[in-house]
Scaffold this active site. Structure first.
Site, PDB file in Angstrom:
ATOM      1  N   HIS A  74      22.620  20.620 -23.464  1.00 59.49           N
ATOM      2  CA  HIS A  74      22.286  19.995 -24.752  1.00 59.49           C
ATOM      3  C   HIS A  74      20.786  19.923 -24.980  1.00 59.49           C
ATOM      4  O   HIS A  74      19.999  19.686 -24.063  1.00 59.49           O
ATOM      5  CB  HIS A  74      22.936  18.613 -24.886  1.00 59.49           C
ATOM      6  CG  HIS A  74      22.412  17.555 -23.958  1.00 59.49           C
ATOM      7  ND1 HIS A  74      21.398  16.683 -24.302  1.00 59.49           N
ATOM      8  CD2 HIS A  74      22.788  17.180 -22.712  1.00 59.49           C
ATOM      9  CE1 HIS A  74      21.179  15.837 -23.321  1.00 59.49           C
ATOM     10  NE2 HIS A  74      22.001  16.124 -22.334  1.00 59.49           N
ATOM     11  N   ASP A 193      16.071  15.174 -19.522  1.00 61.16           N
ATOM     12  CA  ASP A 193      17.480  15.191 -19.898  1.00 61.16           C
ATOM     13  C   ASP A 193      17.543  15.537 -21.386  1.00 61.16           C
ATOM     14  O   ASP A 193      17.308  14.676 -22.227  1.00 61.16           O
ATOM     15  CB  ASP A 193      18.074  13.811 -19.618  1.00 61.16           C
ATOM     16  CG  ASP A 193      19.481  13.611 -20.121  1.00 61.16           C
ATOM     17  OD1 ASP A 193      20.140  14.601 -20.446  1.00 61.16           O
ATOM     18  OD2 ASP A 193      19.906  12.448 -20.213  1.00 61.16           O
ATOM     19  N   GLU A 227      25.009  15.484 -27.582  1.00 61.79           N
ATOM     20  CA  GLU A 227      25.534  14.978 -26.318  1.00 61.79           C
ATOM     21  C   GLU A 227      25.142  13.526 -26.086  1.00 61.79           C
ATOM     22  O   GLU A 227      25.937  12.732 -25.568  1.00 61.79           O
ATOM     23  CB  GLU A 227      25.036  15.858 -25.165  1.00 61.79           C
ATOM     24  CG  GLU A 227      25.739  15.619 -23.836  1.00 61.79           C
ATOM     25  CD  GLU A 227      25.128  14.493 -23.014  1.00 61.79           C
ATOM     26  OE1 GLU A 227      25.766  14.065 -22.039  1.00 61.79           O
ATOM     27  OE2 GLU A 227      23.996  14.024 -23.350  1.00 61.79           O
ATOM     28  N   GLU A 228      23.937  13.146 -26.498  1.00 65.57           N
ATOM     29  CA  GLU A 228      23.466  11.784 -26.241  1.00 65.57           C
ATOM     30  C   GLU A 228      24.211  10.736 -27.060  1.00 65.57           C
ATOM     31  O   GLU A 228      24.132   9.542 -26.767  1.00 65.57           O
ATOM     32  CB  GLU A 228      21.959  11.671 -26.511  1.00 65.57           C
ATOM     33  CG  GLU A 228      21.087  12.500 -25.584  1.00 65.57           C
ATOM     34  CD  GLU A 228      21.130  12.018 -24.132  1.00 65.57           C
ATOM     35  OE1 GLU A 228      21.802  11.006 -23.864  1.00 65.57           O
ATOM     36  OE2 GLU A 228      20.496  12.665 -23.287  1.00 65.57           O
ATOM     37  N   ASP A 248      23.185  19.584 -16.672  1.00 68.00           N
ATOM     38  CA  ASP A 248      22.592  18.331 -17.142  1.00 68.00           C
ATOM     39  C   ASP A 248      21.801  17.706 -15.996  1.00 68.00           C
ATOM     40  O   ASP A 248      21.747  18.254 -14.894  1.00 68.00           O
ATOM     41  CB  ASP A 248      23.689  17.384 -17.628  1.00 68.00           C
ATOM     42  CG  ASP A 248      23.234  16.521 -18.804  1.00 68.00           C
ATOM     43  OD1 ASP A 248      22.059  16.101 -18.801  1.00 68.00           O
ATOM     44  OD2 ASP A 248      24.047  16.267 -19.714  1.00 68.00           O
ATOM     45  N   HIS A 328      16.659   8.486 -18.378  1.00 69.62           N
ATOM     46  CA  HIS A 328      16.575   7.715 -19.621  1.00 69.62           C
ATOM     47  C   HIS A 328      15.499   6.635 -19.533  1.00 69.62           C
ATOM     48  O   HIS A 328      15.515   5.669 -20.304  1.00 69.62           O
ATOM     49  CB  HIS A 328      17.925   7.092 -19.993  1.00 69.62           C
ATOM     50  CG  HIS A 328      18.844   8.053 -20.669  1.00 69.62           C
ATOM     51  ND1 HIS A 328      19.922   7.656 -21.414  1.00 69.62           N
ATOM     52  CD2 HIS A 328      18.845   9.396 -20.725  1.00 69.62           C
ATOM     53  CE1 HIS A 328      20.559   8.697 -21.904  1.00 69.62           C
ATOM     54  NE2 HIS A 328      19.920   9.778 -21.479  1.00 69.62           N
TER      55      HIS A 328
END
Length: 388
Positions: A74, A193, A227-228, A248, A328
């Site tokens: 992604h 990410d 995706e998030e 990922d 994150h």
């Protein structure tokens, strides 16, 4: 099959270009243009769905209409959106994707208005951001999205001043990545990410095309844009896809096995175990190619594979990734981990399907089901303990 050498300079170049291009979920057009241009430069055929998901196709030697495989990655990232223009001239924001305001504090940001030429920069600050004014109260302020605000780099003091700049509720706020690559190969940046995953996939595609090695079946690279926010690989692939490998980040933290400098194999995430056979096929490819790897289990995590299955795609799924410390948050990985992820992809895409004959069709008989996939029966319980 043997893995192929990766062009390290290309990998670094693509990685930095992607990281420097903001792409919070919902506003990914710019980064997808870069991905599309990179694939077109390599001579790869690409198509985009209505929503903007990109599918690149690498033809294989299999018969047309036969089984294929896919790699999903992604290009969207976490970010924010303007919820309210405050009377003090600052912005209240809400998260796009799942992440904590704790790690947004102090971030430099770019605010995108509906006018593409009207961009504004700023900083995410706690409501009590002056130690000289609030003293020790700074240390006791709570953490949360209602506890922060965006200070714009503009002479604004009122809500009307912000309106006059052209800002509105619903404007996207991108956390600037600020990427750095250290001399010893560590990559420090927001949004590794999954920008590092996209870079690994593009580097793998380049290695395959540079080598010219044939592929036993057609392979698709699916670059998703949601995706998030839980959308991921919900569309863009067809019923011929027998295997899907998601690329990922892998969680590097206390209690986890993943490392920043290896490729990491996900055995299970919050949606359940990955396909037993495909996962162990990838482990076997790591071992036969002397690729350092780790097996890991992720409790608070899902990837593109989950929405693909939930949307009805009937295929085996697996997860591989580069290790990310403080995912994150203040993220860090290593070039070795990204490169080894790309190397594993080259070995996988030049190898046969896990069960070539069985996976070439969507269904089959019980007699034809691969026999070594049958698990051994559990032993009969001892009905008379103590007699032996």
């Amino acid at each position: 099959m043997k893995s192929l050498p990766i062009d390290d300079e290309y990998l670094r170049e693509v990685l930095l270009e992607l990281l420097r291009t903001p792409s919070p979920s919902g506003r990914t057009d710019a980064v997808m243009q870069i991905v599309g241009d990179r694939l077109t430069e390599l001579g790869v055929r690409i198509r985009l769905t209505r929503r903007g998901v990109l599918r690149a196709t690498l033809p294989g030697d299999g018969a047309p209409g036969g089984a294929s495989r896919a790699v999903a990655v992604h290009a969207d990232t976490i970010g924010c959106m303007v919820k309210r223009l405050k009377e003090n001239g600052r912005l209240e924001v809400v998260p796009v994707g799942t992440h904590s305001a704790r790690f947004a504090e102090g971030a430099h940001v770019t605010v995108f208005t509906d006018d593409l030429s009207n961009l504004h920069t700023g900083t995410v600050l706690p409501l009590m951001s002056s130690g000289h004014n609030f003293g020790d109260a700074v240390d006791t302020q709570g953490v949360g999205w209602h506890q922060i605000e965006v200070r714009l780099d503009e002479p604004v003091e009122t809500r009307q001043d912000v309106l006059d700049l052209g800002l509105s509720v619903g404007d996207f706020v991108a956390l600037d990545a600020a990427p750095q690559i250290t001399p010893n190969g560590y990559v420090k940046s927001r949004h590794l990410d999954d920008k590092a995953g996209v870079a690994a996939c593009l580097a793998a595609v380049k290695a395959l095309l540079d080598d010219g090695r044939s592929r036993p079946v057609t392979a698709h690279l699916l670059v998703t844009i949601g995706e998030e926010v839980g959308v991921g690989a919900t569309h863009g692939l067809d019923e011929y896809v027998a295997e899907l490998v998601a690329v990922d980040n892998a969680v590097v933290s206390e209690g986890q096995e993943s490392r920043e400098d290896t490729v990491n194999i996900g055995m299970l995430d919050s949606t359940g175990p990955f396909d037993y056979h495909l996962t162990r096929r990838l482990i076997g490819l790591c071992e036969s190619n002397d690729l350092p790897y780790r097996r890991d289990v992720y409790r608070f995590y899902r990837s593109d594979a989950a929405p693909a299955i939930e949307s009805g795609l009937e295929c085996r799924t697996a997860l591989i990734g580069f290790g990310v410390d403080s995912s994150h948050g203040h993220e860090r990985t290593h070039l070795d981990g990204i490169r080894r992820t790309a190397e594993l992809l080259t070995a996988y895409l030049t190898s046969p399907l896990t069960f070539s004959e069985w996976d070439d069709r969507p269904t089959g008989s019980l007699e034809d089901f691969p026999s070594h996939s049958v698990q051994p029966a559990e032993p009969e319980p001892d009905r008379y303990p103590g007699r032996h």
